[in-house]
Design a protein around this motif. Structure first.
Motif, PDB file in Angstrom:
ATOM      1  N   GLN A 151       0.847  -1.192   0.000  1.00  8.48           N
ATOM      2  CA  GLN A 151       0.000   0.000   0.000  1.00  8.48           C
ATOM      3  C   GLN A 151       0.885   1.245   0.000  1.00  8.48           C
ATOM      4  OE1 GLN A 151      -2.522  -0.677   3.498  1.00  8.48           O
ATOM      5  NE2 GLN A 151      -4.281  -0.939   2.128  1.00  8.48           N
ATOM      6  N   ALA A 152       0.460   2.259  -0.743  1.00  5.04           N
ATOM      7  CA  ALA A 152       1.267   3.471  -0.883  1.00  5.04           C
ATOM      8  C   ALA A 152       1.582   4.105   0.462  1.00  5.04           C
ATOM      9  CB  ALA A 152       0.553   4.465  -1.800  1.00  5.04           C
ATOM     10  N   ARG A 153       0.635   4.037   1.392  1.00 10.96           N
ATOM     11  CA  ARG A 153       0.829   4.686   2.690  1.00 10.96           C
ATOM     12  C   ARG A 153       1.926   4.032   3.521  1.00 10.96           C
ATOM     13  NH1 ARG A 153      -1.424   1.765   6.777  1.00 10.96           N
ATOM     14  NH2 ARG A 153      -2.859   0.091   6.187  1.00 10.96           N
ATOM     15  N   THR A 154       2.313   2.810   3.184  1.00  6.68           N
ATOM     16  CA  THR A 154       3.340   2.102   3.954  1.00  6.68           C
ATOM     17  C   THR A 154       4.748   2.387   3.445  1.00  6.68           C
ATOM     18  OG1 THR A 154       3.323   0.083   2.594  1.00  6.68           O
ATOM     19  CG2 THR A 154       1.679   0.248   4.377  1.00  6.68           C
ATOM     20  N   LEU A 155       4.862   3.043   2.316  1.00  6.32           N
ATOM     21  CA  LEU A 155       6.183   3.320   1.748  1.00  6.32           C
ATOM     22  C   LEU A 155       6.866   4.448   2.507  1.00  6.32           C
ATOM     23  CD1 LEU A 155       5.018   1.548  -0.527  1.00  6.32           C
ATOM     24  CD2 LEU A 155       6.069   3.125  -2.178  1.00  6.32           C
ATOM     25  N   ALA A 156       8.181   4.397   2.552  1.00  2.92           N
ATOM     26  CA  ALA A 156       8.957   5.491   3.127  1.00  2.92           C
ATOM     27  C   ALA A 156       8.722   6.764   2.324  1.00  2.92           C
ATOM     28  CB  ALA A 156      10.442   5.137   3.129  1.00  2.92           C
ATOM     29  N   TYR A 157       8.960   7.898   2.965  1.00  4.76           N
ATOM     30  CA  TYR A 157       8.660   9.193   2.347  1.00  4.76           C
ATOM     31  C   TYR A 157       9.330   9.359   0.977  1.00  4.76           C
ATOM     32  CZ  TYR A 157       8.349  14.244   1.718  1.00  4.76           C
ATOM     33  OH  TYR A 157       8.114  15.489   1.199  1.00  4.76           O
ATOM     34  N   GLY A 158      10.629   9.069   0.911  1.00  2.66           N
ATOM     35  CA  GLY A 158      11.337   9.218  -0.353  1.00  2.66           C
ATOM     36  C   GLY A 158      10.794   8.301  -1.433  1.00  2.66           C
ATOM     37  N   LEU A 176       7.338  17.029 -17.861  1.00  7.70           N
ATOM     38  CA  LEU A 176       7.121  16.562 -16.497  1.00  7.70           C
ATOM     39  C   LEU A 176       7.347  17.745 -15.562  1.00  7.70           C
ATOM     40  CD1 LEU A 176       6.670  14.217 -14.479  1.00  7.70           C
ATOM     41  CD2 LEU A 176       9.148  13.819 -14.556  1.00  7.70           C
ATOM     42  N   ALA A 177       6.296  18.176 -14.873  1.00  6.78           N
ATOM     43  CA  ALA A 177       6.353  19.336 -13.991  1.00  6.78           C
ATOM     44  C   ALA A 177       6.393  18.861 -12.545  1.00  6.78           C
ATOM     45  CB  ALA A 177       5.145  20.241 -14.239  1.00  6.78           C
ATOM     46  N   LEU A 178       7.467  19.156 -11.846  1.00  6.09           N
ATOM     47  CA  LEU A 178       7.691  18.640 -10.505  1.00  6.09           C
ATOM     48  C   LEU A 178       7.696  19.792  -9.500  1.00  6.09           C
ATOM     49  CD1 LEU A 178      10.619  16.173 -11.323  1.00  6.09           C
ATOM     50  CD2 LEU A 178       8.173  15.652 -11.196  1.00  6.09           C
ATOM     51  N   ASP A 179       6.784  19.729  -8.536  1.00  6.21           N
ATOM     52  CA  ASP A 179       6.659  20.773  -7.522  1.00  6.21           C
ATOM     53  C   ASP A 179       7.357  20.328  -6.242  1.00  6.21           C
ATOM     54  OD1 ASP A 179       5.935  22.868  -5.916  1.00  6.21           O
ATOM     55  OD2 ASP A 179       3.782  22.719  -6.283  1.00  6.21           O
ATOM     56  N   GLU A 180       8.569  20.822  -6.046  1.00  4.90           N
ATOM     57  CA  GLU A 180       9.392  20.529  -4.873  1.00  4.90           C
ATOM     58  C   GLU A 180       9.539  19.030  -4.598  1.00  4.90           C
ATOM     59  OE1 GLU A 180       8.974  22.937  -1.420  1.00  4.90           O
ATOM     60  OE2 GLU A 180       8.071  24.586  -2.527  1.00  4.90           O
ATOM     61  N   PRO A 181      10.062  18.282  -5.559  1.00  2.00           N
ATOM     62  CA  PRO A 181      10.196  16.828  -5.352  1.00  2.00           C
ATOM     63  C   PRO A 181      11.205  16.451  -4.277  1.00  2.00           C
ATOM     64  CG  PRO A 181      11.358  17.502  -7.331  1.00  2.00           C
ATOM     65  CD  PRO A 181      10.568  18.696  -6.876  1.00  2.00           C
ATOM     66  N   ALA A 182      12.135  17.350  -3.940  1.00  2.00           N
ATOM     67  CA  ALA A 182      13.141  17.033  -2.926  1.00  2.00           C
ATOM     68  C   ALA A 182      12.721  17.454  -1.526  1.00  2.00           C
ATOM     69  CB  ALA A 182      14.473  17.694  -3.272  1.00  2.00           C
ATOM     70  N   ALA A 183      11.534  18.039  -1.383  1.00  2.00           N
ATOM     71  CA  ALA A 183      11.085  18.508  -0.071  1.00  2.00           C
ATOM     72  C   ALA A 183      11.051  17.345   0.918  1.00  2.00           C
ATOM     73  CB  ALA A 183       9.698  19.135  -0.188  1.00  2.00           C
ATOM     74  N   GLY A 184      11.668  17.528   2.071  1.00  2.00           N
ATOM     75  CA  GLY A 184      11.660  16.516   3.111  1.00  2.00           C
ATOM     76  C   GLY A 184      12.665  15.402   2.935  1.00  2.00           C
ATOM     77  N   MET A 185      13.455  15.443   1.870  1.00  2.00           N
ATOM     78  CA  MET A 185      14.435  14.378   1.630  1.00  2.00           C
ATOM     79  C   MET A 185      15.747  14.669   2.334  1.00  2.00           C
ATOM     80  SD  MET A 185      14.073  13.274  -2.368  1.00  2.00           S
ATOM     81  CE  MET A 185      12.637  12.370  -2.973  1.00  2.00           C
ATOM     82  N   ALA A 187      20.056  14.046   2.436  1.00  2.00           N
ATOM     83  CA  ALA A 187      21.080  14.254   1.405  1.00  2.00           C
ATOM     84  C   ALA A 187      21.206  13.053   0.468  1.00  2.00           C
ATOM     85  CB  ALA A 187      22.424  14.564   2.059  1.00  2.00           C
ATOM     86  N   THR A 188      21.125  11.845   1.020  1.00  2.00           N
ATOM     87  CA  THR A 188      21.240  10.642   0.194  1.00  2.00           C
ATOM     88  C   THR A 188      20.059  10.529  -0.764  1.00  2.00           C
ATOM     89  OG1 THR A 188      22.461   9.501   1.936  1.00  2.00           O
ATOM     90  CG2 THR A 188      21.433   8.128   0.243  1.00  2.00           C
ATOM     91  N   GLU A 189      18.871  10.806  -0.265  1.00  2.00           N
ATOM     92  CA  GLU A 189      17.674  10.741  -1.112  1.00  2.00           C
ATOM     93  C   GLU A 189      17.719  11.801  -2.206  1.00  2.00           C
ATOM     94  OE1 GLU A 189      14.337   9.052   2.063  1.00  2.00           O
ATOM     95  OE2 GLU A 189      14.857  11.198   2.066  1.00  2.00           O
ATOM     96  N   LYS A 190      18.234  12.971  -1.889  1.00  2.00           N
ATOM     97  CA  LYS A 190      18.339  14.029  -2.896  1.00  2.00           C
ATOM     98  C   LYS A 190      19.316  13.640  -4.001  1.00  2.00           C
ATOM     99  CE  LYS A 190      17.111  17.990   0.008  1.00  2.00           C
ATOM    100  NZ  LYS A 190      17.579  19.261   0.609  1.00  2.00           N
ATOM    101  N   GLY A 195      19.886  11.784  -9.706  1.00  2.00           N
ATOM    102  CA  GLY A 195      20.195  10.772 -10.708  1.00  2.00           C
ATOM    103  C   GLY A 195      18.966  10.353 -11.500  1.00  2.00           C
ATOM    104  N   LEU A 196      17.822  10.215 -10.816  1.00  2.00           N
ATOM    105  CA  LEU A 196      16.591   9.841 -11.495  1.00  2.00           C
ATOM    106  C   LEU A 196      16.169  10.916 -12.492  1.00  2.00           C
ATOM    107  CD1 LEU A 196      14.059   8.109 -11.926  1.00  2.00           C
ATOM    108  CD2 LEU A 196      13.073   9.207  -9.889  1.00  2.00           C
ATOM    109  N   LEU A 197      16.234  12.170 -12.092  1.00  2.00           N
ATOM    110  CA  LEU A 197      15.825  13.255 -12.993  1.00  2.00           C
ATOM    111  C   LEU A 197      16.757  13.352 -14.199  1.00  2.00           C
ATOM    112  CD1 LEU A 197      14.707  16.069 -10.522  1.00  2.00           C
ATOM    113  CD2 LEU A 197      13.395  14.177 -11.504  1.00  2.00           C
ATOM    114  N   GLU A 198      18.030  13.115 -13.981  1.00  2.00           N
ATOM    115  CA  GLU A 198      18.969  13.108 -15.106  1.00  2.00           C
ATOM    116  C   GLU A 198      18.648  11.968 -16.068  1.00  2.00           C
ATOM    117  OE1 GLU A 198      22.627  13.001 -12.947  1.00  2.00           O
ATOM    118  OE2 GLU A 198      22.905  15.180 -13.033  1.00  2.00           O
TER     119      GLU A 198
END
Length: 265
Positions: A151-158, A176-185, A187-190, A195-198
């Protein structure tokens, strides 16, 4: 060249009561680039995002998508036109699985009718199988295939952020329009997000990015527009923008004149 432009927006105005939220705002986003939109809190970034993705109606402005006139309207029509977005606050279906969330996004490209679904026609069954397969591929692409049945709610924030990107990609967007995708991440998640966006850009999808992490924007984007109080105060390459006195004033109140590297922190 004109056909290098995926999105051209000119002269956007938006008022809420007595507040002029956007005043003569525009961007020209070229095919295949990562384009950043930054500014201090309250600068109008998300308002502009909401205008181009149909959540708000502009009081004035012109829009072209992929060389054709574009009229932002209902979100599902915007997605069908080729713009997919994520939100500052994650908007998943929490009780549905990760796989089901991505399949929902894919349905904007389906052709089966309601009657096909009721009768469970061969065409509908084949199309649904193709949707499922594509959703699984996208979960793998963003690095969370192992959570397909969670279930989506069980996934970690990142991972929820990645799931939202996978769902947006399921619409086959031109932009693809991304509104603050790094919010709350952290350093490792960012770093993983970068890499994903690249990879997404390398695979041919243009990205428009709102992000408060200016260092991430300056290291990732090809060009940047800066808003302040609903107006464009600078646009250009990251290096050009970081040297712009108006940008330094907006972010630091004019009390410092840091180097380009310092302005990116």
């Amino acid at each position: 060249m004109a056909d290098d432009v995926i999105l051209r927006v000119r002269g956007v105005y938006k008022r809420f009561g007595g507040l002029q939220a956007l005043e003569d705002v525009g961007v020209t986003i070229r095919r295949g680039e990562i384009y950043g939109l930054i500014g201090p809190n309250g600068a109008g970034k998300t308002t502009f995002f909401n205008v181009i993705t149909g959540l708000y109606t502009a009081d004035a402005g012109s829009f072209e998508l992929d060389g054709k006139p574009y009229a932002p309207s209902e979100p599902h029509k915007v997605a069908a036109a080729g713009i997919a977005r994520t939100f500052q606050n994650i908007r998943l279906f929490p009780e549905m699985t990760a796989l089901e969330n991505v399949m929902v996004g894919r349905h904007v490209r389906t052709r089966a009718t309601a009657l096909d679904a009721v009768l469970r026609t061969r065409f509908q069954r084949q199309e649904e199988a193709a949707i499922r397969q594509r959703a699984l591929e996208l979960l793998d692409y963003v690095g969370i295939a192992r959570y397909a049945d969670f279930q989506a709610r069980t996934l970690a924030y990142g991972d929820q952020r990645r799931l939202e990107i996978a769902r947006a990609l399921a619409t086959d967007p031109k932009l693809l329009a991304l509104d603050e995708p790094a919010a709350g991440m952290n350093a490792t998640e960012k770093l993983a997000l970068r890499g994903l966006l690249e990879n997404i850009r390398r695979d041919g999808i243009t990205i428009l990015l709102i992000e408060h992490d200016v260092k991430l924007v300056m290291g990732l984007c090809d060009r940047v527009t800066v808003l302040d109080y609903g107006r464009v105060i600078a646009e250009g390459t990251p290096a050009e923008v970081q040297r712009n006195p108006a940008v330094i004033e907006a972010y630091l109140g004019g009390s410092h004149r840091p180097s380009a590297q310092g302005a990116a922190q």
